[in-house]
Design an enzyme around this catalytic site. Structure first.
Site, mmCIF file in Angstrom:
data_model
loop_
_atom_site.group_PDB
_atom_site.id
_atom_site.type_symbol
_atom_site.label_atom_id
_atom_site.label_comp_id
_atom_site.label_asym_id
_atom_site.label_seq_id
_atom_site.Cartn_x
_atom_site.Cartn_y
_atom_site.Cartn_z
ATOM 1 N N GLY A 53 35.802 42.426 31.590
ATOM 2 C CA GLY A 53 35.995 43.337 30.464
ATOM 3 C C GLY A 53 34.761 43.524 29.608
ATOM 4 N N LEU A 95 40.671 46.422 36.902
ATOM 5 C CA LEU A 95 39.343 46.340 36.294
ATOM 6 C C LEU A 95 38.644 45.005 36.590
ATOM 7 C CD1 LEU A 95 37.365 47.860 34.389
ATOM 8 C CD2 LEU A 95 38.382 46.543 32.512
ATOM 9 N N ASP A 96 37.448 45.079 37.143
ATOM 10 C CA ASP A 96 36.608 43.900 37.441
ATOM 11 C C ASP A 96 37.262 42.923 38.415
ATOM 12 O OD1 ASP A 96 34.719 44.928 35.705
ATOM 13 O OD2 ASP A 96 35.512 43.855 33.993
ATOM 14 N N GLU A 97 38.194 43.444 39.219
ATOM 15 C CA GLU A 97 38.905 42.582 40.164
ATOM 16 C C GLU A 97 38.615 42.934 41.614
ATOM 17 O OE1 GLU A 97 40.900 40.010 39.735
ATOM 18 O OE2 GLU A 97 41.137 39.992 37.558
#
Lengths: 284, 284, 284, 284
Positions: free
Chosen positions: C201, C227-229
């Site tokens: 994040g 997100l960001d995964e």
């Protein structure tokens, strides 16, 4: 020649360094190391100073009293002044993993660690043969849900009886109780087998494998009541790739755990670590 | 608020730190950074100090004169006091390799380097389009066996006309002449594409490949008359393996050269490097 | 000589390697690189093979058809066969940060990246001068809460018009919409400025500073809806200490972001990355 | 299930991989690992393959004979086929330094090294207590200018009596004699305390300190008749700075030596290293 190490920590103020270095001059000290740090955001000042006392008649005790009276009170300092010759006493807590224990005792026997190890405490008997092999007294303190109070009481008695200065959890798999933590605040060193704050808690290598990271790590930190949330002393990492299984992660991780924990022990034993705001200043 | 950076270098003596910090106190400076180093073997003292001048009326020139008169002479110091706002002027020397040039000009344009770049000098025309692209004046100074004297004369004139403070050889493939070195002592930064002192001289990647090393490196150093023997500012390395060809070494090396040279430029531009005994003290 | 790259991915079965290498033999290919990986847990087989076609009359198209018919169907393979000479087309998405953009365009101009860059798309005008400087067409596609649908439509039209093969988010600060993700599955490369899964994040450097970590990192991954995964392609780290401010973290981080993103782009462009189970197999 | 490891090394030729993998198929092997390398310059092919034998009745001896007859002769291969369950026997040579010895014996006791250690040989008595502590037979073979022939004779007798497969010099400070080297070609592993080829020979940390390097290293290599010139197996490095004394270099170096030597031992013991042209192919 006597050698002293001085650690200071206070609100940032004008003239601290000049005042302290003038003091060392006054007590016939020759400064061989000085490092300082100012946290500009929080307005906090940190200093680490090593000095040789050129007058053989100097008394470390007298210098300590003098410093408190003439300087520390005025600046409202938190401070410690150590005689470099006095080795801190370190307790080892272990469970069943042996790699960190072998590494620490090997380094200790090789004269690389500036500590004394009066005892090893464990909740299992598995590693007693290693303690015997290195001639370190081994105490079995079982620690189950039902005997937590009793177990902790035994641990604290052993620590106090042996005048332990700090504790190293060498892959000790138990939660440390708040009472013990409060007795050894910022003096219990843990090694966590991940790159914190990634993968706190149990089975970090399995989680790292599942997430598909390309680098794994290990983190040594002081134990606080929040699990894996204490001030970080040292971290290191190693590369992994798709060819590595979870078992490879664990094997590579052992090397990291050993090395990172050994570095943290050295830094602490040489009084190079100061703690504030759940962070560390490491003068290395 | 005005900010100053003070660099000191002298024989180790009692009371230096106290004297200097008292001086800063006197001129209404607030110390925001202080680092010092004692070479115990050679008995040499080094210090780097940053300070904010809390009195807006302070004159850096007056402080400089005061320091010379009241302290530097007594302690027989080598010293410099910089106004942090004045950016050093940097000349770039290039030949045909473009990767370091792109990297430096990209960082410069992005505002990451605390320097001014008044000119680029090259013995070839190949990289002029890049200089044009970034709007930096480009001077072609051919440099052959026959015109060495003339070429060097032109270089020095250009450097002096533009009041250049230091020079960066961004994979400039020519030997620097002794006259130029003596004019810019410890002020010419080179990047050598090996982990010095391994593989000095030409074609280090080929030699590294032939030797079968598992790690290659790059080294940034100040230029002295001895080729690749000057004081080392920064080094870094990367892993290679049997699957890598010489071309892979060269490609991986480009990344190292870029990064190591950029770090050395930053350290020098921020006045964090001091030189003695053909070594550097890097206060970072 | 024509060169091909073959990527295969299927259930692990006996005889795959023998079958495939026999096939290459049959089509007069000389294997110059072969790497394979078996995920023992999930029973999945991966292979990457490079081959020179020794017969100048060979048709890559014909080989492709032959492979599908004689092998791929039988083994139920996911596979791709690339002509090494065909460079993939890459779109750059940027916002206001310029350091990754300078780095990528510098490498591109220096001939280090095996791609074509037909266009840069941005939600701001700030970086247009850099695009101009490097002669890359720049498209301003504003992207606000109210015009998301319209913005995405414009993006997709531009990408399709330019036959873009993959997208690089060079510190593009917008969330990518699910429609665009589904069009470019495992073909949108992001750079996140932390050592994922730590600090996902916003503002990871601020969080890292607050936590007091001793190492910071950057992570390049394929964009997924979480997100960001997404699957991690490459990570790297650098050391920090108590003397570093948040601004130092950000500055050191820029170097990491540049390097890690450039490596990920190279790996993807050279068809060295395969994705499964939200992880990557990187044949490097 | 029986597991085999196959190492191959020959002139590069068409069809090797297909032929070998067909063979494994034929003997009812399931390939769990295959890696190969082609040295394009020297036209040499290398391969490492691991396989499970799915038929419990398979005989490793029979497979070995079959392979020689049907394949190895045709392709003129150098090759080895190991039964994974058979641990190689390793001899330790030591002098007076104890850190590598503690580390290796700690790892050995912890079950991390896939070897047997039937004996330790030393030219001094100093480390006998450590051998005793870990219950490894210790042989004192003095080695002076006058008894070289006699000393070597004793060493070789001990090695042959214990059927030693490879030798590890754990900071053994003596030159190995050509006769012993020729008996154990590419089977004597040394740890040199520098980043070779920088600082070969004696006192590398002192030389590194004098040169002012910013990174020090350690190198593990096979012993050849040329001192410190043998094929490199593994290297690693650590950062140093102006604050580090020679003693700090030595202390930091100990950590490197331990780690690098342990990695080299593991790679050798798991048959992951192949040697040619004074270089290594390391399939890891």
């Amino acid at each position: 020649m006597q050698k002293i190490t001085l650690l200071i920590h206070c609100k940032d103020q004008k003239g601290i360094i000049a005042t302290v270095t003038n003091f060392i001059l006054k007590v016939e000290g020759n400064i061989t190391y000085l490092d300082q740090h100012v946290d500009m955001e929080q307005n906090v000042f940190f200093m680490r100073l090593e000095s040789e006392l050129t007058n053989p008649a100097s008394s470390v005790e007298a210098i300590r009293a003098d410093f408190q009276q003439t300087i520390a009170t005025d600046f409202n300092m938190s401070w410690d002044l150590y005689n470099k010759e006095v080795k801190p006493k370190m307790a080892l807590f272990v469970s069943k993993y042996n790699h960190c224990l072998y590494d620490i005792l090997g380094r200790y026997s090789a004269g690389e660690l500036n500590v004394e190890i009066p005892l090893i405490i464990s909740n299992h008997m598995d590693l007693k043969p290693i303690a015997d092999q290195f001639n370190i007294p081994f105490y079995h303190v079982p620690f189950t849900k039902d005997n937590k109070v009793e177990g902790e009481k035994q641990q604290i008695e052993l620590l106090q009886k042996h005048k332990i200065n700090f504790i190293v959890l060498a892959r000790y798999m138990q939660i440390i109780t708040p009472d013990l933590i409060s007795l050894y605040e910022n003096k219990i060193i843990n090694i966590h087998h991940s790159f914190l704050p990634a993968f706190p808690g149990a089975k970090p290598y399995h989680s790292a494998f599942k997430r598909g990271v390309k680098i794994i790590g290990a983190t040594s930190h002081y134990v606080t009541e929040e699990l894996d949330e204490g001030p970080i002393i040292e971290q290191d990492i190693t590369r992994v790739s798709h060819i590595n299984s979870v078992d490879d992660f664990i094997m590579k991780g052992k090397d990291l755990e050993r090395t990172v924990l050994a570095r943290a022990i050295k830094l602490h034993a040489e009084r190079k670590v100061m703690v504030y705001s759940n962070k560390t200043v490491v003068f290395s």
